[in-house]
Design a protein around this motif. Sequence first.
Motif, PDB file in Angstrom:
ATOM      1  N   ALA A 150       0.841  -1.212   0.000  1.00 20.43           N
ATOM      2  CA  ALA A 150       0.000   0.000   0.000  1.00 20.43           C
ATOM      3  C   ALA A 150       0.871   1.254   0.000  1.00 20.43           C
ATOM      4  CB  ALA A 150      -0.922  -0.007   1.224  1.00 20.43           C
ATOM      5  N   ALA A 151       1.983   1.214   0.749  1.00 16.03           N
ATOM      6  CA  ALA A 151       2.861   2.391   0.814  1.00 16.03           C
ATOM      7  C   ALA A 151       3.545   2.645  -0.524  1.00 16.03           C
ATOM      8  CB  ALA A 151       3.905   2.202   1.907  1.00 16.03           C
ATOM      9  N   LEU A 152       3.787   1.591  -1.292  1.00 19.91           N
ATOM     10  CA  LEU A 152       4.404   1.786  -2.605  1.00 19.91           C
ATOM     11  C   LEU A 152       3.370   2.276  -3.623  1.00 19.91           C
ATOM     12  CD1 LEU A 152       6.774  -1.320  -2.688  1.00 19.91           C
ATOM     13  CD2 LEU A 152       7.435   1.079  -2.544  1.00 19.91           C
ATOM     14  N   LEU A 153       2.142   1.796  -3.488  1.00 17.43           N
ATOM     15  CA  LEU A 153       1.086   2.237  -4.422  1.00 17.43           C
ATOM     16  C   LEU A 153       0.617   3.653  -4.105  1.00 17.43           C
ATOM     17  CD1 LEU A 153      -1.037  -1.040  -4.608  1.00 17.43           C
ATOM     18  CD2 LEU A 153       0.344  -0.066  -6.446  1.00 17.43           C
ATOM     19  N   LEU A 154       0.482   3.941  -2.822  1.00 18.10           N
ATOM     20  CA  LEU A 154       0.016   5.271  -2.399  1.00 18.10           C
ATOM     21  C   LEU A 154       1.059   5.847  -1.441  1.00 18.10           C
ATOM     22  CD1 LEU A 154      -3.732   4.390  -1.625  1.00 18.10           C
ATOM     23  CD2 LEU A 154      -2.905   5.691  -3.568  1.00 18.10           C
ATOM     24  N   PRO A 155       2.174   6.333  -1.994  1.00 23.48           N
ATOM     25  CA  PRO A 155       3.284   6.723  -1.122  1.00 23.48           C
ATOM     26  C   PRO A 155       2.979   7.960  -0.286  1.00 23.48           C
ATOM     27  CG  PRO A 155       3.781   7.247  -3.415  1.00 23.48           C
ATOM     28  CD  PRO A 155       2.470   6.519  -3.417  1.00 23.48           C
ATOM     29  N   ASN A 156       3.754   8.130   0.765  1.00 21.70           N
ATOM     30  CA  ASN A 156       3.666   9.357   1.556  1.00 21.70           C
ATOM     31  C   ASN A 156       3.982  10.543   0.664  1.00 21.70           C
ATOM     32  OD1 ASN A 156       3.189   7.989   3.929  1.00 21.70           O
ATOM     33  ND2 ASN A 156       5.353   7.844   4.432  1.00 21.70           N
ATOM     34  N   ILE A 157       3.385  11.662   0.970  1.00 24.38           N
ATOM     35  CA  ILE A 157       3.733  12.874   0.231  1.00 24.38           C
ATOM     36  C   ILE A 157       5.002  13.422   0.883  1.00 24.38           C
ATOM     37  CG2 ILE A 157       2.991  15.202  -0.352  1.00 24.38           C
ATOM     38  CD1 ILE A 157       0.080  13.983  -0.151  1.00 24.38           C
ATOM     39  N   PRO A 158       6.121  13.411   0.131  1.00 25.42           N
ATOM     40  CA  PRO A 158       7.377  13.774   0.797  1.00 25.42           C
ATOM     41  C   PRO A 158       7.414  15.243   1.189  1.00 25.42           C
ATOM     42  CG  PRO A 158       7.747  13.386  -1.554  1.00 25.42           C
ATOM     43  CD  PRO A 158       6.313  13.077  -1.285  1.00 25.42           C
ATOM     44  N   LYS A 159       8.128  15.519   2.270  1.00 23.41           N
ATOM     45  CA  LYS A 159       8.392  16.903   2.633  1.00 23.41           C
ATOM     46  C   LYS A 159       9.298  17.502   1.559  1.00 23.41           C
ATOM     47  CE  LYS A 159       6.468  16.843   6.811  1.00 23.41           C
ATOM     48  NZ  LYS A 159       5.373  17.732   7.217  1.00 23.41           N
ATOM     49  N   MET A 181      18.466  10.752  11.415  1.00 22.49           N
ATOM     50  CA  MET A 181      18.702  10.739   9.968  1.00 22.49           C
ATOM     51  C   MET A 181      17.806   9.708   9.283  1.00 22.49           C
ATOM     52  SD  MET A 181      22.778  11.473   9.733  1.00 22.49           S
ATOM     53  CE  MET A 181      23.421  11.740  11.373  1.00 22.49           C
ATOM     54  N   ARG A 182      17.576   8.576   9.949  1.00 26.32           N
ATOM     55  CA  ARG A 182      16.664   7.571   9.377  1.00 26.32           C
ATOM     56  C   ARG A 182      15.251   8.140   9.301  1.00 26.32           C
ATOM     57  NH1 ARG A 182      19.505   3.402  12.593  1.00 26.32           N
ATOM     58  NH2 ARG A 182      20.997   2.458  11.181  1.00 26.32           N
ATOM     59  N   THR A 183      14.842   8.837  10.351  1.00 21.12           N
ATOM     60  CA  THR A 183      13.503   9.442  10.351  1.00 21.12           C
ATOM     61  C   THR A 183      13.389  10.465   9.233  1.00 21.12           C
ATOM     62  OG1 THR A 183      13.391   9.164  12.733  1.00 21.12           O
ATOM     63  CG2 THR A 183      11.858  10.740  11.773  1.00 21.12           C
ATOM     64  N   LEU A 184      14.412  11.322   9.119  1.00 22.09           N
ATOM     65  CA  LEU A 184      14.370  12.349   8.077  1.00 22.09           C
ATOM     66  C   LEU A 184      14.333  11.708   6.698  1.00 22.09           C
ATOM     67  CD1 LEU A 184      16.941  14.967   9.465  1.00 22.09           C
ATOM     68  CD2 LEU A 184      14.454  15.094   9.524  1.00 22.09           C
ATOM     69  N   ARG A 185      15.049  10.603   6.548  1.00 15.58           N
ATOM     70  CA  ARG A 185      15.052   9.921   5.246  1.00 15.58           C
ATOM     71  C   ARG A 185      13.633   9.522   4.846  1.00 15.58           C
ATOM     72  NH1 ARG A 185      16.849   4.062   3.518  1.00 15.58           N
ATOM     73  NH2 ARG A 185      16.519   4.347   1.294  1.00 15.58           N
ATOM     74  N   THR A 186      12.872   9.000   5.823  1.00 17.56           N
ATOM     75  CA  THR A 186      11.505   8.592   5.480  1.00 17.56           C
ATOM     76  C   THR A 186      10.647   9.818   5.120  1.00 17.56           C
ATOM     77  OG1 THR A 186      10.679   8.731   7.735  1.00 17.56           O
ATOM     78  CG2 THR A 186      11.591   6.624   7.078  1.00 17.56           C
ATOM     79  N   ARG A 187      10.926  10.949   5.733  1.00 23.07           N
ATOM     80  CA  ARG A 187      10.124  12.144   5.442  1.00 23.07           C
ATOM     81  C   ARG A 187      10.361  12.656   4.025  1.00 23.07           C
ATOM     82  NH1 ARG A 187       8.664  10.261   9.546  1.00 23.07           N
ATOM     83  NH2 ARG A 187       8.165  11.368  11.466  1.00 23.07           N
ATOM     84  N   PHE A 188      11.579  12.469   3.517  1.00 18.10           N
ATOM     85  CA  PHE A 188      11.913  13.037   2.212  1.00 18.10           C
ATOM     86  C   PHE A 188      11.967  11.971   1.113  1.00 18.10           C
ATOM     87  CE2 PHE A 188      13.633  16.154   5.218  1.00 18.10           C
ATOM     88  CZ  PHE A 188      13.048  17.309   4.723  1.00 18.10           C
TER      89      PHE A 188
END
Lengths: 573, 86
Positions: A214-223, A367-374
């Motif tokens: 689901a995350a790959l089909l409807l990805p987070n909207i990156p910062k 840095m891992r958290t920031l990576r997921t945000r962007f």
Amino acid sequence: MMTLKEALLIAARPVEGRPYRICLCCGFEPLHLNTFLKAHLQLRLDKIYGEPGRGADISTGLFGDLRGNLQRAMENADTLPLAAVIDWTDLDPRLGLREGYPVGRDLESVILSEASTRLAGLEPLLTGAAGYRQLVIALPSSPLPPWLLGLPEQSSILALELAALVSSFAARCARAGALVAAAPPGVAYDVRAHLSTGFPFAISYADLLAEAIAALLLPNIPKKGLVVDLDDTLWKGVLGDEGPANVQWSLEENARVHGLFQQFIGGLQNQGVLVGIASKNDPQPVADALARPDLLLSSEALFPIDTGWGPKSEAICRIASIWNIDPGAIVFVDDTPLELAEVQLALPHVESHLFPSTDPVKALELMRTLRTRFARENVSDEDRMRSETIRRASEFQRSIGSSDPEGLISGLEGEVSLMFTGRSYDARAFELLNKTNQFNLNGRRWEESEFRRFLAAPSNVVCVCSYTDRFGPLGKIAVALGSLDNGILQLRSWVLSCRAFSRRIEYSMIKGLFSYTNAVAIEFFWQSTPKNRPMRDFLRGLLTQLPEAGSLRLNRGDFEQHCPVLYAACRVG
Amino acid sequence: MLEKDTPDPSLTERLLECFRVVFPGVPDEELIRASVTSMGKWDSVAHVTLVSLIEEQLGIQFPLGSYAELTSFPALRDEAMKSLSR
């Protein structure tokens, strides 16, 4: 983690409107995977895309026929997103535990050959589909049968050969555009469930796999942007006390965590993430420190650098204004809790993080958290040049304000390129359609499958516009989607990036659209939105009346009469 | 202390909760008497979903091979009771 009960309740909630449709292809009965996938898709539609009542509609296939299921899904004229979940038994039923068969001496080589043949059969289907629809592939995760030879601690040759076959197959699919799901952690296989129901996964694994798909089909909207502090964040030490030559980020100076953060920011810059500085310092020492040759990131790509003594929230607002993005798309990192608290109070939508300068474990976690945000699926050329184009646009806007605009535009040496090729998927065009607010004909957002379908129809007109001038290239900055009907170009979507404003590119596009399509008129599918005032102003300059919404016709003659002088060269391809 | 084979009211309620999730909108009086033959919605997918849900919610595992026999509310309640007492 979601329980089966939670998933069933989410999947069964009342839905309204057009469902989000996908095909789930696998050789086993998808059972709980189907339930969890539906629940995760609906959650993401709600939480990330703001569509709380929208349901997910998942088509599945026949038991034991992965290839046939894929073929049937491909034959469907619709370009629905597709998730293919491959199990070892799809490559050879003897790799599962449900089938009875004699274990002969040559069984391993027979299985390897069969698996190779079956993968070769799947590959053209999947690589072909990846070109025109969203495709997610999950690779086999069940254990192999216990009769394999070798010591228990030893990887069997068959297991290694199969892993190699599947890996190279997956790499070829990924190169063709498929998204290969990373294997979720935890125990994948549930032998009890597999033997009694044919469903191979543990419930917890089905949840994680569905969540990943689901995350790959409807990805987070990156910062979009990262604003960082300098002292004790980008480097160790206080610039005002120690001076530009003495702030530190090396291992020898026990400041490696700051060097690592600089490298991390360099990686973000390469992906087109905007990185700005908000620092309570004087400008000159900051410039001197950022000019040090041993800095581990590109200081030129740090823009803007906001130095001063006011609140950080005000600096962030100034930076957001220069970037022309909503502050909610910004992440702020600072080592001082007080600064973070001030920003959180003034700008609650800005995600703020403490930089743990004395704790490398927490720094790595950050840095891992920031990576997921962007994180984003693809990085385009436009992404990579984003920071530079913003800097140029900022210079251009300053020039406009301080000189004769007509003189400036005439001396831009602009070149507008209109590409009408349009049949192949263009990720940048899709991104522009879905993120541009201001110069946007009607605010319409497109789903990827819908956009791909539009591209596939030969009668549709797709125009992607790139631009360059003496300030440098802006890349692809505009998209127009329409269709010709009896000599009239019906324009359904039209967007132009705000970074390309004030150059009359919009007029060049209309001129090019008339010229390329030979249309006698353009019909705009206009809808006023709270944010599309620049489009409204443009249309008001060409049309006698501008209602809040409706189909507005612009004749070629009227356009030519109202069009200002266009200095930019226009290439049509 | 419940005597053996006496349906535990809390177990009945917990089972009913599972049935309500899998067969939403069906009245409790119908669910408590439900069986594969009496309820059209109780197909093979609903059956596996229901059994898995009961296992998850009660923290039990029905014996391998018993799934095919657990085709009514009373049968599931009896088997759940046995599993809980094991």
